[in-house]
Design a protein around this motif. Structure first.
Motif, PDB file in Angstrom:
ATOM      1  N   ASN A  43      48.683  13.396  54.874  1.00  0.00           N
ATOM      2  CA  ASN A  43      48.356  14.823  54.828  1.00  0.00           C
ATOM      3  C   ASN A  43      49.524  15.711  54.415  1.00  0.00           C
ATOM      4  OD1 ASN A  43      45.717  14.237  55.682  1.00  0.00           O
ATOM      5  ND2 ASN A  43      46.322  14.362  57.830  1.00  0.00           N
ATOM      6  N   LYS A  44      50.586  15.144  53.896  1.00  0.00           N
ATOM      7  CA  LYS A  44      51.711  15.939  53.393  1.00  0.00           C
ATOM      8  C   LYS A  44      51.815  15.691  51.891  1.00  0.00           C
ATOM      9  CE  LYS A  44      56.605  16.843  53.767  1.00  0.00           C
ATOM     10  NZ  LYS A  44      57.895  16.307  54.135  1.00  0.00           N
ATOM     11  N   ALA A  45      51.648  16.738  51.128  1.00  0.00           N
ATOM     12  CA  ALA A  45      51.665  16.619  49.665  1.00  0.00           C
ATOM     13  C   ALA A  45      53.061  16.277  49.162  1.00  0.00           C
ATOM     14  CB  ALA A  45      51.191  17.920  49.034  1.00  0.00           C
ATOM     15  N   ILE A  46      53.100  15.470  48.118  1.00  0.00           N
ATOM     16  CA  ILE A  46      54.347  15.167  47.422  1.00  0.00           C
ATOM     17  C   ILE A  46      54.215  15.765  46.033  1.00  0.00           C
ATOM     18  CG2 ILE A  46      55.838  13.362  46.505  1.00  0.00           C
ATOM     19  CD1 ILE A  46      54.781  11.547  48.770  1.00  0.00           C
ATOM     20  N   SER A  47      55.085  16.692  45.718  1.00  0.00           N
ATOM     21  CA  SER A  47      55.018  17.387  44.436  1.00  0.00           C
ATOM     22  C   SER A  47      55.779  16.613  43.362  1.00  0.00           C
ATOM     23  CB  SER A  47      55.627  18.786  44.582  1.00  0.00           C
ATOM     24  OG  SER A  47      55.739  19.409  43.322  1.00  0.00           O
ATOM     25  N   ILE A  48      55.324  16.735  42.126  1.00  0.00           N
ATOM     26  CA  ILE A  48      56.049  16.075  41.034  1.00  0.00           C
ATOM     27  C   ILE A  48      57.404  16.752  40.797  1.00  0.00           C
ATOM     28  CG2 ILE A  48      54.000  15.160  39.915  1.00  0.00           C
ATOM     29  CD1 ILE A  48      54.153  17.436  37.905  1.00  0.00           C
ATOM     30  N   ASP A  49      57.600  17.930  41.376  1.00  0.00           N
ATOM     31  CA  ASP A  49      58.882  18.624  41.257  1.00  0.00           C
ATOM     32  C   ASP A  49      59.864  18.251  42.372  1.00  0.00           C
ATOM     33  OD1 ASP A  49      57.998  20.022  38.975  1.00  0.00           O
ATOM     34  OD2 ASP A  49      57.051  21.555  40.229  1.00  0.00           O
ATOM     35  N   TYR A 112      57.533  10.539  41.736  1.00  0.00           N
ATOM     36  CA  TYR A 112      56.136  10.771  41.395  1.00  0.00           C
ATOM     37  C   TYR A 112      56.023  11.671  40.177  1.00  0.00           C
ATOM     38  CZ  TYR A 112      55.369   8.814  45.997  1.00  0.00           C
ATOM     39  OH  TYR A 112      55.364   7.982  47.079  1.00  0.00           O
ATOM     40  N   SER A 113      55.124  11.315  39.256  1.00  0.00           N
ATOM     41  CA  SER A 113      54.793  12.187  38.137  1.00  0.00           C
ATOM     42  C   SER A 113      53.305  12.487  38.234  1.00  0.00           C
ATOM     43  CB  SER A 113      55.142  11.514  36.807  1.00  0.00           C
ATOM     44  OG  SER A 113      54.261  10.446  36.547  1.00  0.00           O
ATOM     45  N   ASP A 114      52.747  13.151  37.226  1.00  0.00           N
ATOM     46  CA  ASP A 114      51.331  13.518  37.318  1.00  0.00           C
ATOM     47  C   ASP A 114      50.402  12.306  37.248  1.00  0.00           C
ATOM     48  OD1 ASP A 114      52.009  13.114  34.690  1.00  0.00           O
ATOM     49  OD2 ASP A 114      50.810  14.763  33.913  1.00  0.00           O
ATOM     50  N   THR A 115      50.834  11.210  36.652  1.00  0.00           N
ATOM     51  CA  THR A 115      49.955  10.038  36.547  1.00  0.00           C
ATOM     52  C   THR A 115      50.599   8.730  36.999  1.00  0.00           C
ATOM     53  OG1 THR A 115      50.648   9.648  34.262  1.00  0.00           O
ATOM     54  CG2 THR A 115      48.684  11.016  34.600  1.00  0.00           C
TER      55      THR A 115
END
Length: 138
Positions: A43-49, A112-115
């Motif tokens: 439940n914690k988002a990982i951003s690509i940034d 992490y990236s978008d894909t």
């Protein structure tokens, strides 16, 4: 290792440590089976940034060139083991190509990236020797 778990022993199920401890005779350390480190939290988002998530692992021998790390997911926010009782399911594995150095400490980076999920490994203090590893999903 068991030493690094000292502050968390009370969080494990009763008698879990005693039933799952084993001794690595080459490194002279005690370890606990089906215990893990967290790379992402439910439940914690990982951003690509975000900066890459970095964890230290240790080679078993100086000349070790590959390491396998299993990837699990859990329906619990803070699981303590990789057992079904803790809601864990294996979803993949990493085969890490370790750098050709005698350094035991190796850094693993998850980016992490978008894909894609990119995973790199490099010896302590030698980010210039970074090698990409492949995630194998089940």
């Amino acid at each position: 290792s068991l030493v690094s778990l000292q502050n968390y022993l009370h969080l494990f199920p009763a008698n879990y440590i005693e039933k799952n401890i084993y001794r690595d005779t080459e490194l002279c350390q005690d370890y606990v089976r089906q215990c893990f480190c967290v790379f992402g939290v439910k439940n914690k988002a990982i951003s690509i940034d975000d900066k890459p998530i970095r964890k230290a692992v240790y080679k078993m021998t100086k000349d070790q060139r590959k390491m396998m790390i299993e990837i699990f997911c859990s329906n619990k926010v803070k699981p303590m083991t990789t057992t079904k009782a803790d809601g864990c399911v294996a979803i993949g594995k990493l085969v890490i190509d370790l750098p050709d150095t005698e350094e035991y400490k190796v850094w693993i980076e998850f980016e992490y990236s978008d894909t894609m999920l990119m995973v790199h490994a490099y010896p302590n203090g030698r980010r210039d020797l970074k090698k990409e590893s492949i995630v194998q999903y089940r």
